[in-house]
Design an enzyme around this catalytic site. Structure first.
Site, PDB file in Angstrom:
ATOM      1  N   THR A   1      50.975  50.993  -2.411  1.00 17.95           N
ATOM      2  CA  THR A   1      49.714  50.659  -3.074  1.00 17.95           C
ATOM      3  C   THR A   1      48.763  50.179  -1.984  1.00 17.95           C
ATOM      4  O   THR A   1      49.186  49.997  -0.845  1.00 17.95           O
ATOM      5  CB  THR A   1      49.935  49.571  -4.150  1.00 17.95           C
ATOM      6  OG1 THR A   1      48.675  49.256  -4.761  1.00 17.95           O
ATOM      7  CG2 THR A   1      50.529  48.293  -3.576  1.00 17.95           C
ATOM      8  N   THR A   2      47.482  49.990  -2.329  1.00 23.46           N
ATOM      9  CA  THR A   2      46.523  49.518  -1.323  1.00 23.46           C
ATOM     10  C   THR A   2      47.035  48.195  -0.746  1.00 23.46           C
ATOM     11  O   THR A   2      47.298  47.256  -1.490  1.00 23.46           O
ATOM     12  CB  THR A   2      45.139  49.309  -1.988  1.00 23.46           C
ATOM     13  OG1 THR A   2      44.882  50.419  -2.842  1.00 23.46           O
ATOM     14  CG2 THR A   2      44.053  49.203  -0.940  1.00 23.46           C
TER      15      THR A   2
ATOM     16  N   GLU B   1      35.007  43.539  -4.027  1.00 23.05           N
ATOM     17  CA  GLU B   1      36.187  43.219  -4.819  1.00 23.05           C
ATOM     18  C   GLU B   1      37.124  42.475  -3.875  1.00 23.05           C
ATOM     19  O   GLU B   1      37.548  43.022  -2.850  1.00 23.05           O
ATOM     20  CB  GLU B   1      36.851  44.484  -5.382  1.00 23.05           C
ATOM     21  CG  GLU B   1      38.070  44.108  -6.238  1.00 23.05           C
ATOM     22  CD  GLU B   1      38.817  45.302  -6.796  1.00 23.05           C
ATOM     23  OE1 GLU B   1      38.206  46.385  -6.994  1.00 23.05           O
ATOM     24  OE2 GLU B   1      40.033  45.165  -7.022  1.00 23.05           O
TER      25      GLU B   1
ATOM     26  N   ARG C   1      43.380  59.650  -4.645  1.00 23.85           N
ATOM     27  CA  ARG C   1      43.899  59.632  -3.275  1.00 23.85           C
ATOM     28  C   ARG C   1      43.836  61.017  -2.652  1.00 23.85           C
ATOM     29  O   ARG C   1      43.881  62.025  -3.359  1.00 23.85           O
ATOM     30  CB  ARG C   1      45.357  59.149  -3.271  1.00 23.85           C
ATOM     31  CG  ARG C   1      45.509  57.672  -3.477  1.00 23.85           C
ATOM     32  CD  ARG C   1      46.982  57.274  -3.488  1.00 23.85           C
ATOM     33  NE  ARG C   1      47.117  55.829  -3.484  1.00 23.85           N
ATOM     34  CZ  ARG C   1      47.236  55.105  -2.390  1.00 23.85           C
ATOM     35  NH1 ARG C   1      47.274  55.662  -1.209  1.00 23.85           N
ATOM     36  NH2 ARG C   1      47.349  53.788  -2.475  1.00 23.85           N
TER      37      ARG C   1
ATOM     38  N   ASN D   1      43.083  49.822 -14.447  1.00 18.03           N
ATOM     39  CA  ASN D   1      43.438  50.906 -13.533  1.00 18.03           C
ATOM     40  C   ASN D   1      44.542  51.749 -14.184  1.00 18.03           C
ATOM     41  O   ASN D   1      45.623  51.229 -14.480  1.00 18.03           O
ATOM     42  CB  ASN D   1      43.913  50.297 -12.204  1.00 18.03           C
ATOM     43  CG  ASN D   1      44.274  51.353 -11.193  1.00 18.03           C
ATOM     44  OD1 ASN D   1      44.940  52.326 -11.533  1.00 18.03           O
ATOM     45  ND2 ASN D   1      43.856  51.178  -9.963  1.00 18.03           N
TER      46      ASN D   1
ATOM     47  N   HIS E   1      44.081  43.062  -7.670  1.00 15.21           N
ATOM     48  CA  HIS E   1      45.314  43.454  -7.009  1.00 15.21           C
ATOM     49  C   HIS E   1      46.408  42.406  -7.223  1.00 15.21           C
ATOM     50  O   HIS E   1      46.226  41.241  -6.905  1.00 15.21           O
ATOM     51  CB  HIS E   1      45.152  43.710  -5.502  1.00 15.21           C
ATOM     52  CG  HIS E   1      46.139  44.755  -5.035  1.00 15.21           C
ATOM     53  ND1 HIS E   1      47.444  44.483  -4.773  1.00 15.21           N
ATOM     54  CD2 HIS E   1      45.998  46.086  -4.865  1.00 15.21           C
ATOM     55  CE1 HIS E   1      48.059  45.590  -4.433  1.00 15.21           C
ATOM     56  NE2 HIS E   1      47.213  46.589  -4.483  1.00 15.21           N
TER      57      HIS E   1
ATOM     58  N   ARG F   1      48.457  61.806  -5.428  1.00 15.78           N
ATOM     59  CA  ARG F   1      49.818  61.490  -5.866  1.00 15.78           C
ATOM     60  C   ARG F   1      49.886  61.028  -7.325  1.00 15.78           C
ATOM     61  O   ARG F   1      50.929  61.061  -7.939  1.00 15.78           O
ATOM     62  CB  ARG F   1      50.461  60.454  -4.955  1.00 15.78           C
ATOM     63  CG  ARG F   1      49.906  59.059  -5.116  1.00 15.78           C
ATOM     64  CD  ARG F   1      50.817  58.033  -4.494  1.00 15.78           C
ATOM     65  NE  ARG F   1      50.632  57.935  -3.070  1.00 15.78           N
ATOM     66  CZ  ARG F   1      50.740  56.774  -2.414  1.00 15.78           C
ATOM     67  NH1 ARG F   1      51.067  55.676  -3.043  1.00 15.78           N
ATOM     68  NH2 ARG F   1      50.549  56.722  -1.114  1.00 15.78           N
ATOM     69  N   HIS F   2      48.778  60.539  -7.853  1.00 17.32           N
ATOM     70  CA  HIS F   2      48.795  60.191  -9.291  1.00 17.32           C
ATOM     71  C   HIS F   2      47.597  60.830 -10.016  1.00 17.32           C
ATOM     72  O   HIS F   2      47.749  61.922 -10.539  1.00 17.32           O
ATOM     73  CB  HIS F   2      48.943  58.692  -9.551  1.00 17.32           C
ATOM     74  CG  HIS F   2      48.253  57.773  -8.596  1.00 17.32           C
ATOM     75  ND1 HIS F   2      46.930  57.838  -8.321  1.00 17.32           N
ATOM     76  CD2 HIS F   2      48.740  56.728  -7.855  1.00 17.32           C
ATOM     77  CE1 HIS F   2      46.607  56.892  -7.468  1.00 17.32           C
ATOM     78  NE2 HIS F   2      47.687  56.205  -7.142  1.00 17.32           N
TER      79      HIS F   2
ATOM     80  N   HIS G   1      42.053  55.663  -8.827  1.00 14.16           N
ATOM     81  CA  HIS G   1      42.042  55.805  -7.366  1.00 14.16           C
ATOM     82  C   HIS G   1      42.428  57.248  -7.048  1.00 14.16           C
ATOM     83  O   HIS G   1      43.590  57.631  -7.162  1.00 14.16           O
ATOM     84  CB  HIS G   1      43.046  54.819  -6.753  1.00 14.16           C
ATOM     85  CG  HIS G   1      43.079  54.852  -5.253  1.00 14.16           C
ATOM     86  ND1 HIS G   1      43.817  53.965  -4.504  1.00 14.16           N
ATOM     87  CD2 HIS G   1      42.468  55.664  -4.344  1.00 14.16           C
ATOM     88  CE1 HIS G   1      43.659  54.226  -3.214  1.00 14.16           C
ATOM     89  NE2 HIS G   1      42.857  55.266  -3.093  1.00 14.16           N
TER      90      HIS G   1
ATOM     91  N   ASP H   1      45.988  54.499 -12.919  1.00 12.92           N
ATOM     92  CA  ASP H   1      46.733  55.343 -11.966  1.00 12.92           C
ATOM     93  C   ASP H   1      48.203  55.523 -12.364  1.00 12.92           C
ATOM     94  O   ASP H   1      48.772  56.601 -12.216  1.00 12.92           O
ATOM     95  CB  ASP H   1      46.734  54.708 -10.568  1.00 12.92           C
ATOM     96  CG  ASP H   1      45.368  54.720  -9.916  1.00 12.92           C
ATOM     97  OD1 ASP H   1      44.464  55.392 -10.430  1.00 12.92           O
ATOM     98  OD2 ASP H   1      45.213  54.033  -8.882  1.00 12.92           O
ATOM     99  N   HIS H   2      48.819  54.426 -12.851  1.00 14.47           N
ATOM    100  CA  HIS H   2      50.268  54.512 -13.061  1.00 14.47           C
ATOM    101  C   HIS H   2      50.661  55.257 -14.326  1.00 14.47           C
ATOM    102  O   HIS H   2      51.820  55.634 -14.485  1.00 14.47           O
ATOM    103  CB  HIS H   2      50.908  53.129 -12.982  1.00 14.47           C
ATOM    104  CG  HIS H   2      50.838  52.600 -11.579  1.00 14.47           C
ATOM    105  ND1 HIS H   2      51.360  53.298 -10.510  1.00 14.47           N
ATOM    106  CD2 HIS H   2      50.256  51.505 -11.058  1.00 14.47           C
ATOM    107  CE1 HIS H   2      51.111  52.639  -9.397  1.00 14.47           C
ATOM    108  NE2 HIS H   2      50.441  51.545  -9.695  1.00 14.47           N
TER     109      HIS H   2
ATOM    110  N   GLU I   1      37.883  54.490  -7.286  1.00 14.08           N
ATOM    111  CA  GLU I   1      38.367  53.912  -6.023  1.00 14.08           C
ATOM    112  C   GLU I   1      38.641  55.051  -5.076  1.00 14.08           C
ATOM    113  O   GLU I   1      39.284  56.035  -5.465  1.00 14.08           O
ATOM    114  CB  GLU I   1      39.711  53.217  -6.278  1.00 14.08           C
ATOM    115  CG  GLU I   1      39.653  51.747  -6.355  1.00 14.08           C
ATOM    116  CD  GLU I   1      41.051  51.190  -6.549  1.00 14.08           C
ATOM    117  OE1 GLU I   1      41.989  51.586  -5.831  1.00 14.08           O
ATOM    118  OE2 GLU I   1      41.201  50.363  -7.448  1.00 14.08           O
TER     119      GLU I   1
HETATM  120  N1  PXP Z   1      41.909  46.836  -7.027  1.00 12.81           N
HETATM  121  C1  PXP Z   1      42.137  47.715  -6.038  1.00 12.81           C
HETATM  122  C2  PXP Z   1      41.073  47.921  -5.016  1.00 12.81           C
HETATM  123  C3  PXP Z   1      43.343  48.438  -5.981  1.00 12.81           C
HETATM  124  O1  PXP Z   1      43.560  49.312  -4.984  1.00 12.81           O
HETATM  125  C4  PXP Z   1      44.285  48.256  -7.008  1.00 12.81           C
HETATM  126  C5  PXP Z   1      45.560  49.055  -7.008  1.00 12.81           C
HETATM  127  O2  PXP Z   1      45.297  50.396  -7.146  1.00 12.81           O
HETATM  128  C6  PXP Z   1      44.000  47.340  -8.026  1.00 12.81           C
HETATM  129  C7  PXP Z   1      42.810  46.617  -7.996  1.00 12.81           C
HETATM  130  C8  PXP Z   1      44.941  47.081  -9.140  1.00 12.81           C
HETATM  131  O3  PXP Z   1      46.081  46.454  -8.623  1.00 12.81           O
HETATM  132  P1  PXP Z   1      47.342  46.238  -9.528  1.00 12.81           P
HETATM  133  O4  PXP Z   1      47.844  47.594  -9.905  1.00 12.81           O
HETATM  134  O5  PXP Z   1      48.280  45.469  -8.645  1.00 12.81           O
HETATM  135  O6  PXP Z   1      46.887  45.456 -10.726  1.00 12.81           O
END
Ligand code: PXP
Length: 241
Positions: free
Chosen positions: A99-100, A150, A44, A6, A189, A48-49, A42, A8-9, A69
């Site tokens: 976060t989710t 998931e 959103r 992921n 997650h 935001r990212h 993701h 996003d960050h 996502e």
């Molecule tokens: N899976 C889903 C559905 C998520 O929403 C996220 C966070 O965006 C992740 C996995 C990844 O989580 P983490 O950033 O804590 O590894």
């Protein structure tokens, strides 16, 4: 087992200056070089990212699984059915959350999720639901028509000792139940370098989706070289050595 990264960050860091770097598209290519089997973003509602440009570029560019996502909103369904990512993972989304925060409320959202999954599947998009580790939620996912689930590992990741073992057992049961029901089972997650093995060793898990811990480590393992590169540049240009 596949590893989806992921990114996003990386975009979170970019958005801190509303600039162009670091570019999540470049990060995705490096993640793929490192062995990533998939890239997750993701999109959103508040962007935001990651943003629409990131999605466009990644869809046109990467050949590994692109996992979009998204919340099951009209806007996102329109984007997904137009852009056609390989996989869509439907997640709950709240504006204020960091976060989710957990899996979908499948009971309350059953009818609208069924419609959303149907629209995605009509376009040939594989669809996954982000669910809490519960047998009932696996059954509901099957009813809704998802291809995959998931399983949320956030509670497992945040627990310790016996509580963690109890949470892990819930994930194991959900994976077995999903597989028996003909659903592919992913997990994600909160997974990091200390807790990932407890989930990776579960038989039947198709893939793990990980973001924050890998991006955090990337920042630190890259720090020394980044400083050295800047120092070299400064020393080369500085008239007073
Ligand atoms: N899976 C889903 C559905 C998520 O929403 C996220 C966070 O965006 C992740 C996995 C990844 O989580 P983490 O950033 O804590 O590894």
């Amino acid at each position: 087992m596949i590893l989806g990264i992921n990114i996003d960050h990386i975009a979170t860091l970019r958005q801190a200056r509303l600039g162009t770097e670091p570019d999540p598209v470049m990060a995705a290519t490096l993640a793929i070089l490192g062995g990533a089997d998939g890239i997750t973003l993701h999109l959103r509602e508040d962007r935001r990212h990651v943003n629409d440009r990131d999605l466009d570029m990644l869809i046109g560019f990467i050949t590994v699984e692109l996992n979009l996502e998204m919340a099951a909103t009209e806007e996102m369904l329109r984007i997904a059915t137009k852009k056609l990512p390989g996989l869509v993972t439907i997640v709950p989304e709240k504006r204020q959350e960091l976060t989710t925060e957990g899996g979908l409320n499948l009971k309350a959202g059953k009818n609208s999720l069924k419609k959303a999954v149907g629209r995605l599947k009509d376009k040939g998009i594989r669809t996954s639901l982000f669910i809490n580790p519960a047998i009932e939620d696996v059954d509901l996912s099957k009813d809704i028509g998802a291809d995959m689930v998931e399983i949320h590992t956030g509670t497992y990741a945040n627990a310790s000792g016996e509580a963690r073992e109890r949470e892990r057992a819930k994930v194991v049961r959900s994976v077995i139940h999903a597989t028996d029901a003909g659903l592919k089972a992913n997990a994600g997650h909160g997974l990091n370098y200390h807790n990932v093995t407890g989930i990776a060793e579960i038989e039947g898990v198709r893939g793990l989706y990980i973001g924050h811990s890998i991006i955090s480590r990337a920042v630190l393992v890259g720090m020394e070289k980044a400083v050295r590169d800047m120092k070299e540049l400064i020393m080369m240009s500085c008239p007073m050595q």
